[in-house]
Scaffold this active site. Structure first.
Site, PDB file in Angstrom:
ATOM      1  N   TYR A 112       0.826  -1.221   0.000  1.00 31.67           N
ATOM      2  CA  TYR A 112       0.000   0.000   0.000  1.00 31.67           C
ATOM      3  C   TYR A 112       0.864   1.277   0.000  1.00 31.67           C
ATOM      4  O   TYR A 112       0.830   2.050  -0.968  1.00 31.67           O
ATOM      5  CB  TYR A 112      -0.901  -0.087   1.234  1.00 31.67           C
ATOM      6  CG  TYR A 112      -1.626   1.150   1.666  1.00 31.67           C
ATOM      7  CD1 TYR A 112      -2.325   1.940   0.760  1.00 31.67           C
ATOM      8  CD2 TYR A 112      -1.648   1.508   3.024  1.00 31.67           C
ATOM      9  CE1 TYR A 112      -3.028   3.054   1.198  1.00 31.67           C
ATOM     10  CE2 TYR A 112      -2.345   2.610   3.460  1.00 31.67           C
ATOM     11  CZ  TYR A 112      -3.029   3.388   2.548  1.00 31.67           C
ATOM     12  OH  TYR A 112      -3.709   4.488   2.988  1.00 31.67           O
ATOM     13  N   ILE A 113       1.662   1.477   1.027  1.00 31.98           N
ATOM     14  CA  ILE A 113       2.425   2.732   1.115  1.00 31.98           C
ATOM     15  C   ILE A 113       3.572   2.707   0.106  1.00 31.98           C
ATOM     16  O   ILE A 113       3.899   3.721  -0.513  1.00 31.98           O
ATOM     17  CB  ILE A 113       2.935   2.962   2.555  1.00 31.98           C
ATOM     18  CG1 ILE A 113       1.764   2.880   3.542  1.00 31.98           C
ATOM     19  CG2 ILE A 113       3.618   4.327   2.674  1.00 31.98           C
ATOM     20  CD1 ILE A 113       2.185   2.883   5.004  1.00 31.98           C
ATOM     21  N   TYR A 138       5.124  -6.575  16.778  1.00 31.90           N
ATOM     22  CA  TYR A 138       5.278  -5.721  15.595  1.00 31.90           C
ATOM     23  C   TYR A 138       6.084  -4.465  15.953  1.00 31.90           C
ATOM     24  O   TYR A 138       7.102  -4.150  15.318  1.00 31.90           O
ATOM     25  CB  TYR A 138       3.894  -5.329  15.047  1.00 31.90           C
ATOM     26  CG  TYR A 138       3.957  -4.186  14.068  1.00 31.90           C
ATOM     27  CD1 TYR A 138       4.591  -4.347  12.843  1.00 31.90           C
ATOM     28  CD2 TYR A 138       3.417  -2.938  14.385  1.00 31.90           C
ATOM     29  CE1 TYR A 138       4.686  -3.284  11.947  1.00 31.90           C
ATOM     30  CE2 TYR A 138       3.501  -1.884  13.505  1.00 31.90           C
ATOM     31  CZ  TYR A 138       4.136  -2.049  12.288  1.00 31.90           C
ATOM     32  OH  TYR A 138       4.236  -1.008  11.416  1.00 31.90           O
ATOM     33  N   HIS A 164      -7.333  -3.022   9.083  1.00 30.37           N
ATOM     34  CA  HIS A 164      -7.292  -1.585   9.358  1.00 30.37           C
ATOM     35  C   HIS A 164      -8.676  -0.952   9.388  1.00 30.37           C
ATOM     36  O   HIS A 164      -9.585  -1.360   8.672  1.00 30.37           O
ATOM     37  CB  HIS A 164      -6.372  -0.891   8.354  1.00 30.37           C
ATOM     38  CG  HIS A 164      -4.940  -1.250   8.591  1.00 30.37           C
ATOM     39  ND1 HIS A 164      -4.242  -2.100   7.796  1.00 30.37           N
ATOM     40  CD2 HIS A 164      -4.100  -0.913   9.606  1.00 30.37           C
ATOM     41  CE1 HIS A 164      -3.024  -2.271   8.284  1.00 30.37           C
ATOM     42  NE2 HIS A 164      -2.914  -1.554   9.375  1.00 30.37           N
ATOM     43  N   ARG A 211      -6.278   7.956  17.483  1.00 24.34           N
ATOM     44  CA  ARG A 211      -5.163   7.794  16.554  1.00 24.34           C
ATOM     45  C   ARG A 211      -5.004   9.060  15.715  1.00 24.34           C
ATOM     46  O   ARG A 211      -5.958   9.828  15.533  1.00 24.34           O
ATOM     47  CB  ARG A 211      -5.414   6.619  15.594  1.00 24.34           C
ATOM     48  CG  ARG A 211      -5.425   5.245  16.259  1.00 24.34           C
ATOM     49  CD  ARG A 211      -4.034   4.829  16.691  1.00 24.34           C
ATOM     50  NE  ARG A 211      -4.007   3.508  17.310  1.00 24.34           N
ATOM     51  CZ  ARG A 211      -4.217   3.265  18.600  1.00 24.34           C
ATOM     52  NH1 ARG A 211      -4.499   4.269  19.427  1.00 24.34           N
ATOM     53  NH2 ARG A 211      -4.141   2.040  19.082  1.00 24.34           N
ATOM     54  N   ARG A 232      -8.345  -4.904  21.786  1.00 21.53           N
ATOM     55  CA  ARG A 232      -7.458  -5.743  20.978  1.00 21.53           C
ATOM     56  C   ARG A 232      -6.081  -5.767  21.637  1.00 21.53           C
ATOM     57  O   ARG A 232      -5.574  -4.712  22.030  1.00 21.53           O
ATOM     58  CB  ARG A 232      -7.376  -5.136  19.560  1.00 21.53           C
ATOM     59  CG  ARG A 232      -6.540  -5.916  18.587  1.00 21.53           C
ATOM     60  CD  ARG A 232      -6.645  -5.337  17.179  1.00 21.53           C
ATOM     61  NE  ARG A 232      -6.025  -4.020  17.069  1.00 21.53           N
ATOM     62  CZ  ARG A 232      -5.909  -3.340  15.926  1.00 21.53           C
ATOM     63  NH1 ARG A 232      -6.396  -3.847  14.806  1.00 21.53           N
ATOM     64  NH2 ARG A 232      -5.339  -2.154  15.911  1.00 21.53           N
TER      65      ARG A 232
END
Ligand code: UDP
Length: 327
Positions: free
Chosen positions: A12-13, A139, A192, A223, A284
């Site tokens: 994506y990015i 992560y 996402h 966020r 989460r």
């Protein structure tokens, strides 16, 4: 024009940054193993399909390259909690192999995709770059480890026998799309928020809101949502800086303004004109309550500023892309 290797350019990015680099006239080559990216995001003549762990293959692609933009990594926080070994092997092991290939090929400049997740639950918000690293997921830990290695390479001049210089860009929440280029966010499985809000709006199946008891105004996580086009522009600015002989830096890439999950949900309803069904769920694993950038350093050092990161502009671009690329 300089020649740039983009790792993870089918993602994506990465794909959107390539679009910006090519618009600026850079020559671009890409390494991607296509385990998570999409082949159609990259011009076949630019693409080498290889894992970063394949040091020999990556060394070959680095011939004549002036700098690397390194995106290739796994990015799902929840998955990283379930399969930490996968994240360390791919995100740390793959990156170390890339460094070895760069040393062999004599390439000593790198822009690194880092993340706000290196901060964990920050002591103060907005978060400055010198905040303590305290990641709460494998992560985030994998990205923090790579930043530590980068610092060491910079200190020890250990790549290619000459000064190694890098820019680590700590992304806050990348979102939005480049609908004109046919590029946007499409992960499988999708984790996402914004694409999942669209899926809920279209399917009528409720999205789960992960946690409603955080210490935020409405109890849902806050966020800092940054348009992927602004993020891509930050990579171009970082490359210009390194290619001009600039020093190593780490920068937050965000807007400085936070939105809660429920605020993003309501804005999605406005932009799409659809109801977004939702249900409250448990927190989460690995989520911090509030992640908002202090992005003053990037603004002042590289003269970058967010130009497309108004929440409605983000959602409008993302929605345009989503409608053309339904899951
Ligand atoms: N989120 C949510 N439901 C979902 C996906 C995400 O409530 O199905 C929340 C998540 O807990 C976080 C925010 O949305 O607070 C953004 O999550 P995302 O996975 O998009 O990005 P992250 O913050 O993990 O980088």
């Amino acid at each position: 024009m300089p020649k740039i290797l983009v790792t993870g350019g089918a993602g994506y990015i990465g794909s959107i940054t390539i679009h910006h680099l090519m618009r600026r006239g850079f020559e671009v080559v890409v390494v991607d193993d296509l385990s998570r990216g999409h082949r159609e995001n990259v011009n076949p003549s630019q693409l080498t399909v290889a894992r970063l762990q394949d040091t020999d293959a990556v060394t070959k692609v680095l011939a004549g390259v002036d700098a690397v933009v390194h995106f290739a990594a796994y990015i799902a926080v929840g998955e990283s909690v379930r399969k930490p070994e996968l994240y360390f092997s791919n995100n740390v092991g793959g990156t170390v192999s890339l460094f070895e290939a760069m040393a062999r090929a004599g390439v000593n400049k790198l822009v690194f995709s880092s993340t706000a997740a290196v901060y964990g639950n920050p002591e103060r918000v907005p978060i400055p770059e010198d905040a303590r690293f305290d990641p709460v997921s494998p992560y985030g830990e994998s990205k923090a480890m790579v930043e530590k290695i980068l610092e060491s390479l910079d200190r020890n001049h250990s790549i290619a026998g000459s000064a190694f210089r890098y820019v680590a860009l700590r992304y806050f929440n990348a979102c939005g799309a480049e609908p004109d280029a046919g590029l946007g966010e499409r992960h499988e499985p999708e984790t996402h928020l914004i694409p999942l809000l669209f899926r809920a709006a279209v399917s009528g199946k409720p999205i789960q809101i992960f946690g409603s008891d955080y210490p935020t105004p409405d109890g849902t996580c806050t966020r800092d949502y940054i348009h992927v086009g602004d993020l891509a522009a930050a990579h171009v600015a970082a490359l210009d800086h390194l290619l001009a002989g600039g020093a190593s830096h780490c920068f937050n890439v965000g807007t400085g303004k936070g939105y809660t999950v429920m605020e993003v949900l309501r804005a999605t309803e406005q932009v799409t004109g659809l109801k977004v069904p939702f249900e409250m769920a448990l927190r989460r694993d690995g989520d911090a309550a509030e992640l908002v950038a202090d992005a003053a350093k990037l603004r002042s050092t590289l003269a970058w500023k967010p130009e497309r990161s108004d929440l409605h502009a983000i959602l409008t671009d993302a929605w345009n892309y989503f409608q053309k690329h339904p899951a």
